[in-house]
Design a protein around this motif. Sequence first.
Motif, PDB file in Angstrom:
ATOM      1  N   ARG A 193       7.329  -5.495  -6.847  1.00 31.79           N
ATOM      2  CA  ARG A 193       6.368  -4.399  -6.650  1.00 31.79           C
ATOM      3  C   ARG A 193       5.340  -4.381  -7.773  1.00 31.79           C
ATOM      4  NH1 ARG A 193       7.809   2.020  -6.409  1.00 31.79           N
ATOM      5  NH2 ARG A 193       8.478   1.576  -8.523  1.00 31.79           N
ATOM      6  N   ALA A 194       5.817  -4.470  -9.030  1.00 32.02           N
ATOM      7  CA  ALA A 194       4.906  -4.463 -10.179  1.00 32.02           C
ATOM      8  C   ALA A 194       3.972  -5.672 -10.139  1.00 32.02           C
ATOM      9  CB  ALA A 194       5.705  -4.454 -11.478  1.00 32.02           C
ATOM     10  N   LEU A 195       4.539  -6.837  -9.750  1.00 31.93           N
ATOM     11  CA  LEU A 195       3.734  -8.059  -9.686  1.00 31.93           C
ATOM     12  C   LEU A 195       2.660  -7.942  -8.608  1.00 31.93           C
ATOM     13  CD1 LEU A 195       3.555 -10.874 -11.010  1.00 31.93           C
ATOM     14  CD2 LEU A 195       5.009 -11.734  -9.175  1.00 31.93           C
ATOM     15  N   TYR A 196       3.015  -7.298  -7.485  1.00 33.95           N
ATOM     16  CA  TYR A 196       2.031  -7.113  -6.409  1.00 33.95           C
ATOM     17  C   TYR A 196       0.840  -6.303  -6.905  1.00 33.95           C
ATOM     18  CZ  TYR A 196      -0.332  -5.110  -2.419  1.00 33.95           C
ATOM     19  OH  TYR A 196      -1.309  -4.704  -1.559  1.00 33.95           O
ATOM     20  N   PHE A 197       1.095  -5.166  -7.553  1.00 37.65           N
ATOM     21  CA  PHE A 197      -0.002  -4.313  -8.012  1.00 37.65           C
ATOM     22  C   PHE A 197      -0.782  -4.958  -9.157  1.00 37.65           C
ATOM     23  CE2 PHE A 197       2.612  -1.044  -5.894  1.00 37.65           C
ATOM     24  CZ  PHE A 197       1.637  -0.538  -5.053  1.00 37.65           C
ATOM     25  N   ALA A 198      -0.115  -5.831  -9.920  1.00 37.87           N
ATOM     26  CA  ALA A 198      -0.811  -6.532 -11.003  1.00 37.87           C
ATOM     27  C   ALA A 198      -1.774  -7.579 -10.464  1.00 37.87           C
ATOM     28  CB  ALA A 198       0.209  -7.181 -11.939  1.00 37.87           C
ATOM     29  N   LEU A 199      -1.410  -8.206  -9.334  1.00 34.52           N
ATOM     30  CA  LEU A 199      -2.185  -9.338  -8.821  1.00 34.52           C
ATOM     31  C   LEU A 199      -3.002  -9.027  -7.570  1.00 34.52           C
ATOM     32  CD1 LEU A 199       0.449 -12.200  -9.245  1.00 34.52           C
ATOM     33  CD2 LEU A 199      -1.348 -11.537 -10.837  1.00 34.52           C
ATOM     34  N   ALA A 200      -2.808  -7.843  -6.972  1.00 36.12           N
ATOM     35  CA  ALA A 200      -3.447  -7.531  -5.687  1.00 36.12           C
ATOM     36  C   ALA A 200      -4.959  -7.710  -5.723  1.00 36.12           C
ATOM     37  CB  ALA A 200      -3.100  -6.102  -5.274  1.00 36.12           C
ATOM     38  N   ALA A 201      -5.577  -7.378  -6.842  1.00 34.53           N
ATOM     39  CA  ALA A 201      -7.040  -7.433  -6.921  1.00 34.53           C
ATOM     40  C   ALA A 201      -7.581  -8.850  -7.067  1.00 34.53           C
ATOM     41  CB  ALA A 201      -7.523  -6.576  -8.092  1.00 34.53           C
ATOM     42  N   ILE A 202      -6.727  -9.799  -7.455  1.00 37.64           N
ATOM     43  CA  ILE A 202      -7.218 -11.171  -7.699  1.00 37.64           C
ATOM     44  C   ILE A 202      -6.518 -12.211  -6.818  1.00 37.64           C
ATOM     45  CG2 ILE A 202      -8.007 -10.755 -10.068  1.00 37.64           C
ATOM     46  CD1 ILE A 202      -5.361 -11.994 -11.038  1.00 37.64           C
ATOM     47  N   GLN A 227       1.373   2.756  -0.924  1.00 37.99           N
ATOM     48  CA  GLN A 227       1.987   1.428  -0.987  1.00 37.99           C
ATOM     49  C   GLN A 227       3.240   1.409  -1.863  1.00 37.99           C
ATOM     50  OE1 GLN A 227      -1.092  -1.320  -2.175  1.00 37.99           O
ATOM     51  NE2 GLN A 227      -2.347  -0.909  -0.363  1.00 37.99           N
ATOM     52  N   HIS A 228       3.244   2.250  -2.909  1.00 41.35           N
ATOM     53  CA  HIS A 228       4.408   2.305  -3.806  1.00 41.35           C
ATOM     54  C   HIS A 228       5.673   2.672  -3.035  1.00 41.35           C
ATOM     55  CE1 HIS A 228       2.512   1.950  -7.824  1.00 41.35           C
ATOM     56  NE2 HIS A 228       1.458   2.451  -7.219  1.00 41.35           N
ATOM     57  N   ARG A 229       5.574   3.672  -2.152  1.00 44.51           N
ATOM     58  CA  ARG A 229       6.744   4.145  -1.394  1.00 44.51           C
ATOM     59  C   ARG A 229       7.259   3.056  -0.463  1.00 44.51           C
ATOM     60  NH1 ARG A 229       9.644   8.442   0.607  1.00 44.51           N
ATOM     61  NH2 ARG A 229       9.823   8.650   2.864  1.00 44.51           N
ATOM     62  N   VAL A 230       6.347   2.375   0.220  1.00 44.89           N
ATOM     63  CA  VAL A 230       6.750   1.298   1.137  1.00 44.89           C
ATOM     64  C   VAL A 230       7.456   0.179   0.368  1.00 44.89           C
ATOM     65  CG1 VAL A 230       5.948  -0.444   2.767  1.00 44.89           C
ATOM     66  CG2 VAL A 230       4.887   1.807   2.757  1.00 44.89           C
ATOM     67  N   LEU A 231       6.892  -0.213  -0.762  1.00 46.88           N
ATOM     68  CA  LEU A 231       7.478  -1.312  -1.538  1.00 46.88           C
ATOM     69  C   LEU A 231       8.799  -0.912  -2.179  1.00 46.88           C
ATOM     70  CD1 LEU A 231       4.356  -2.940  -3.222  1.00 46.88           C
ATOM     71  CD2 LEU A 231       5.746  -3.844  -1.363  1.00 46.88           C
ATOM     72  N   PHE A 232       8.937   0.358  -2.579  1.00 48.32           N
ATOM     73  CA  PHE A 232      10.200   0.819  -3.172  1.00 48.32           C
ATOM     74  C   PHE A 232      11.350   0.631  -2.180  1.00 48.32           C
ATOM     75  CE2 PHE A 232      13.377   4.207  -3.630  1.00 48.32           C
ATOM     76  CZ  PHE A 232      13.829   3.954  -4.919  1.00 48.32           C
ATOM     77  N   TRP A 233      11.179   1.154  -0.965  1.00 45.14           N
ATOM     78  CA  TRP A 233      12.227   1.024   0.056  1.00 45.14           C
ATOM     79  C   TRP A 233      12.327  -0.400   0.571  1.00 45.14           C
ATOM     80  CZ3 TRP A 233      15.787   4.509   0.252  1.00 45.14           C
ATOM     81  CH2 TRP A 233      15.495   5.827  -0.106  1.00 45.14           C
ATOM     82  N   GLY A 234      11.185  -1.081   0.602  1.00 43.50           N
ATOM     83  CA  GLY A 234      11.197  -2.477   1.046  1.00 43.50           C
ATOM     84  C   GLY A 234      12.029  -3.355   0.133  1.00 43.50           C
TER      85      GLY A 234
END
Length: 235
Positions: free
Chosen positions: A207-216, A63-70
């Motif tokens: 990207r950072a916000l997505y990974f911080a909140l993805a679980a909740i 997911q990191h790679r997709v979000l980086f280019w996204g």
Amino acid sequence: SLKLSAMYITLGIAFSGFIYWSMGGEPMAQYLTAFIVEKTLAMDNIFVIALIFSFFAIPREYQHRVLFWGILGVIVLRGIMIGLGATIVENYHWVLYLFAAFLIFTGVKMLFASDQPHDMADNKMLAWLRRRMRVTDELHGHAFMVKKPDPKTGKLVRWATPLLLALIVIEVADLVFAVDSVPAVFTITTDPYLVYTSNIFAILGLRALYFALAAILHRFAYLKYALSILLIFIG
């Protein structure tokens, strides 16, 4: 992810000090307002990104790679849209009233929209892409494209992976969200510099916000109503 997200938010707020030093107090207030609004509206992007990753079964390590280019693509696309918007507003100032009416309409529509999750399988754009691209059924590591034999000719040809489809869908989804967020910022300020910088600082930490909140994400039960009220208020 929380620390990185906090860093990006701090950078965005700190940039307002440079705005104050170089442009004055009123532009700083406009920048901060636009930044907070963009950061808030970006929350909706996170829900859609989570839906896209879930549909394509993209593991967390890819997911990191997709979000980086996204996000790089989003920065370019937002720049183009803001440039077009600034040109239109400069020549036809009355278009701001259309932006306002559109924001109110979108907010009201969102307020009464169904809570049922969207079914990505029925996505017309995704069906269009699959008809025009060779797409593998499985992932191939971090690769967006791979070479595989064509079933009809046996020759080695390029195939898209689900990772590339996920990237394209995320880019298109952001274009859809930009239709709301760009007019929202133009109703706060018509200065292209303030519009673009507030957008970019809000998007950089996505990207950072997505990974911080993805679980909740499932806990954000009232986000839709908050965003709709925000859009109506800005309009």
